[in-house]
Write a protein that holds these residues in place. Structure first.
Motif, short mmCIF file in Angstrom:
data_model
loop_
_atom_site.label_atom_id
_atom_site.label_comp_id
_atom_site.label_asym_id
_atom_site.label_seq_id
_atom_site.Cartn_x
_atom_site.Cartn_y
_atom_site.Cartn_z
N GLY A 5 1.38 -13.48 2.01
CA GLY A 5 1.76 -12.54 3.06
C GLY A 5 0.77 -12.56 4.21
O GLY A 5 1.15 -12.56 5.39
N GLY A 6 -0.52 -12.58 3.88
CA GLY A 6 -1.55 -12.63 4.91
C GLY A 6 -1.50 -13.90 5.72
O GLY A 6 -1.66 -13.90 6.95
N TYR A 7 -1.22 -15.02 5.04
CA TYR A 7 -1.12 -16.29 5.74
C TYR A 7 0.08 -16.30 6.68
O TYR A 7 -0.03 -16.67 7.85
N VAL A 8 1.23 -15.88 6.20
CA VAL A 8 2.45 -15.89 7.02
C VAL A 8 2.31 -14.94 8.20
O VAL A 8 2.68 -15.27 9.33
N CYS A 9 1.75 -13.76 7.97
CA CYS A 9 1.62 -12.76 9.04
C CYS A 9 0.35 -12.97 9.88
O CYS A 9 0.16 -12.29 10.88
N GLN A 10 -0.51 -13.89 9.47
CA GLN A 10 -1.74 -14.23 10.18
C GLN A 10 -2.60 -12.99 10.46
O GLN A 10 -3.00 -12.73 11.59
N ASN A 11 -2.88 -12.23 9.41
CA ASN A 11 -3.68 -11.03 9.55
C ASN A 11 -4.95 -11.15 8.71
O ASN A 11 -5.07 -12.02 7.87
N LEU A 12 -5.87 -10.23 8.94
CA LEU A 12 -7.15 -10.25 8.23
C LEU A 12 -7.08 -9.69 6.82
O LEU A 12 -7.75 -10.16 5.93
N VAL A 13 -6.28 -8.63 6.63
CA VAL A 13 -6.26 -7.91 5.35
C VAL A 13 -4.83 -7.79 4.85
O VAL A 13 -3.93 -7.45 5.62
N SER A 14 -4.64 -8.06 3.58
CA SER A 14 -3.34 -7.89 2.91
C SER A 14 -3.59 -7.09 1.65
O SER A 14 -4.54 -7.38 0.91
N ILE A 15 -2.74 -6.10 1.39
CA ILE A 15 -2.95 -5.20 0.26
C ILE A 15 -1.64 -4.92 -0.44
O ILE A 15 -0.62 -4.69 0.22
N ILE A 16 -1.67 -4.91 -1.76
CA ILE A 16 -0.60 -4.32 -2.56
C ILE A 16 -1.21 -3.07 -3.16
O ILE A 16 -2.19 -3.14 -3.89
N SER A 17 -0.66 -1.93 -2.78
CA SER A 17 -1.22 -0.67 -3.25
C SER A 17 -0.22 0.06 -4.13
O SER A 17 0.99 -0.13 -4.01
N LEU A 18 -0.76 0.87 -5.02
CA LEU A 18 0.03 1.74 -5.89
C LEU A 18 -0.52 3.15 -5.73
O LEU A 18 -1.71 3.33 -5.46
N VAL A 19 0.34 4.15 -5.85
CA VAL A 19 -0.12 5.52 -5.70
C VAL A 19 -0.29 6.19 -7.05
O VAL A 19 0.39 5.88 -8.02
N ASP A 20 -1.24 7.08 -7.09
CA ASP A 20 -1.55 7.89 -8.24
C ASP A 20 -1.77 9.30 -7.69
O ASP A 20 -1.68 9.51 -6.48
N GLU A 21 -2.09 10.24 -8.53
CA GLU A 21 -2.32 11.60 -8.06
C GLU A 21 -3.53 11.61 -7.13
O GLU A 21 -4.65 11.46 -7.59
N GLY A 22 -3.29 11.75 -5.84
CA GLY A 22 -4.37 11.92 -4.89
C GLY A 22 -5.03 10.67 -4.36
O GLY A 22 -5.92 10.76 -3.53
N ARG A 23 -4.63 9.51 -4.82
CA ARG A 23 -5.26 8.31 -4.28
C ARG A 23 -4.27 7.15 -4.27
O ARG A 23 -3.24 7.16 -4.92
#
Length: 165
Positions: free
Chosen positions: A22-40
């Protein structure tokens, strides 16, 4: 959320493949897969940043979770709703954000796949189309990992019963 993994577990290489592509295709500095939990919000995969979690209260993260499908902020520094976000005003000085929500089968927010950069920009239509594809890959990988953990647990339990019985 706990069914999708342990928020304190190490980052998993199969998810890093998704974020790197994803970062390569979008040519960006940071790529993240995030998940949510209670409060974070914790990162199942993060490429280009040492961060491994952020509080949900941070405006850019909250907006990414609350958006029902896709969010693109071309210049975060010009968005008055984000002027107090430490990811924008401090390090790493995020100026561009795009993300796609990853829902559970019950349509609850599970997390996001997002791309960040330190300069304002606009994704091309082709780049924009990558995020939903990557979101599906993330969900498929997560479901497969959950299934494999369940099968491994059943196998361990069956082995214990055979050895104990």
């Amino acid at each position: 959320m706990r069914a999708s993994g342990n928020p304190d577990a190490p980052i998993e290489p199969p998810f890093d493949e998704i974020t790197r592509i994803g970062g390569y295709v979008c040519q960006n500095l940071v790529s993240i897969i995030s998940l949510v939990d209670e409060g974070r919000q914790w990162f199942k995969s993060a490429v280009g940043t040492p961060l491994r979690q952020t509080p949900l209260e941070q405006p850019i993260r909250a907006r990414g979770i609350l958006e029902h499908n896709y969010l693109e902020v071309e210049d975060t520094t010009r968005d008055s709703g984000l002027d107090c976000d430490p990811l924008i005003t401090g390090d790493p000085k995020i100026s561009f954000y795009t993300g796609a929500l990853s829902p559970t089968p019950n349509d609850l927010p599970l997390g996001t796949i997002c791309m960040l950069d330190d300069k304002p920009r606009v994704l091309s239509p082709e780049q924009r189309n990558v995020l939903p594809d990557h979101r599906r890959l993330q969900i498929d990988r997560g479901e497969l990992a959950t299934k494999r953990r369940g099968e491994a647990h059943r196998s361990d339990r069956d082995t214990e019963q055979r050895e104990g019985g």
